[in-house]
Design a protein around this motif. Structure first.
Motif, PDB file in Angstrom:
ATOM      1  N   TYR A  26       0.843  -1.198   0.000  1.00  0.00           N
ATOM      2  CA  TYR A  26       0.000   0.000   0.000  1.00  0.00           C
ATOM      3  C   TYR A  26       0.884   1.255   0.000  1.00  0.00           C
ATOM      4  O   TYR A  26       2.055   1.207   0.370  1.00  0.00           O
TER       5      TYR A  26
ATOM      6  N   ILE B 296      -5.573   5.848   1.554  1.00  0.00           N
ATOM      7  CA  ILE B 296      -4.564   4.809   1.363  1.00  0.00           C
ATOM      8  C   ILE B 296      -4.857   4.069   0.054  1.00  0.00           C
ATOM      9  O   ILE B 296      -6.026   3.878  -0.307  1.00  0.00           O
TER      10      ILE B 296
ATOM     11  N   LYS C 294      -0.698   0.592   8.121  1.00  0.00           N
ATOM     12  CA  LYS C 294       0.527   1.396   8.022  1.00  0.00           C
ATOM     13  C   LYS C 294       1.490   1.139   9.190  1.00  0.00           C
ATOM     14  O   LYS C 294       2.103   2.067   9.722  1.00  0.00           O
TER      15      LYS C 294
ATOM     16  N   ASP D 198      -2.380  -2.317   5.460  1.00  0.00           N
ATOM     17  CA  ASP D 198      -3.175  -1.099   5.295  1.00  0.00           C
ATOM     18  C   ASP D 198      -3.332  -0.332   6.599  1.00  0.00           C
ATOM     19  O   ASP D 198      -3.887   0.764   6.612  1.00  0.00           O
TER      20      ASP D 198
ATOM     21  N   HIS E 245       0.517   5.537   1.172  1.00  0.00           N
ATOM     22  CA  HIS E 245      -0.336   6.538   1.813  1.00  0.00           C
ATOM     23  C   HIS E 245       0.345   7.894   1.794  1.00  0.00           C
ATOM     24  O   HIS E 245       1.294   8.145   2.545  1.00  0.00           O
TER      25      HIS E 245
END
Ligand SMILES: [Fe+2]
Ligand SMILES: [Fe+2]
Length: 259
Positions: free
Chosen positions: A93, A101, A156, A154, A95
């Protein structure tokens, strides 16, 4: 110099009337070897190849620079043998502050294609075709600021160092990169370590300098100059600011030839 032709099949701003998209895909022809370098995000690379009357069914090999979907999303339209670093199919991912995201993973159907194909996983500096060396994963061995808001989850919590990223070094002195998340200085230092006799003079591809600080740009420029690397064909994620700052060549056609 050996004959090298790079045809850009798709890219963020590929020359019209070819279809552009955020992504990168090139056809590489080096002496008798032909292979696809990355596949962009969609079928655009193939549609453009058809427009250019390139017979894709003749091409048996493909190289994947890393697993991001803007380099792997179109691989389901290819039927052949792949070369890439291990871990290319990880979930990942990005961001950027103030933005949602984004899932940058290789699409599931492309993962399935890889599962059903012959894949050569390259985990170290290796000659994959005559005179063509795959770096394997590029360790971040210098203090180059590689940056990038990349994560393996996701939530983070786990940074993604994109350890599945590799580049190609040709024995005529050309370095070909997809996104260069691992940093161009780290990449060149790796090449110098394992192929000290190959003098890099040209870099082609994306250098991921879109959000680079002035300090990073200056450091990059100084490094390239001090290594006499003056021929730059930069695109995709390099960013217009960095392309200008590094005095990269402007592409007026969708191919680059050297011989
Ligand atoms: Fe990319
Ligand atoms: Fe990428």
């Amino acid at each position: 110099m050996k004959k090298l032709k790079i045809t850009i099949l798709t890219e963020n701003e590929v020359c019209a009337p070819l279809k552009a998209e955020h992504g990168l895909s090139m056809l590489v022809e080096y002496e008798k070897i032909r292979f696809i370098f990355d596949f962009g995000m969609s079928a655009a690379w193939k549609e453009n190849a058809d427009f250019l009357q390139i017979n894709i069914s003749d091409i048996k090999y493909a190289f994947l620079s890393h697993g991001h979907n803007d380099h792997t999303g179109g691989l389901k339209f290819f039927n052949g043998e792949f070369f890439c670093a291990p871990g290319i199919d990880k979930q990942r991912y990005s961001h950027h502050p103030g933005k949602p995201i984004r899932n940058l993973s290789m699409p599931d159907e492309c993962k399935q294609v890889l599962k059903n194909s012959k894949v050569n996983y390259i985990d170290r500096f290796t000659e994959i075709f005559p005179g063509v060396f795959c770096t394997g994963p590029i360790p971040r061995i210098t203090n180059e600021d590689c940056g990038g808001p990349f994560f393996l989850d996701d939530a983070k919590t786990i940074p993604d160092l994109i350890s599945d990223e590799s580049a190609l070094l040709f024995d005529n002195g050309v370095l070909l990169h997809g996104c260069c998340h691992s940093g161009i200085i780290n990449t060149i230092e790796l090449c110098k370590k394992y192929a000290p006799n190959i003098k890099i003079h040209t870099i082609i591809g994306g250098l991921h300098l879109l959000h680079a600080s002035d300090e990073r740009l200056e450091k990059t420029k100084n490094y390239l100059q001090s290594n006499n690397i003056n021929s730059l064909y930069l695109m995709h994620c390099t960013g217009q600011n960095a392309i200008s700052y590094l005095n990269a060549k402007t592409l007026t056609e969708n191919f680059i030839t050297m011989s």
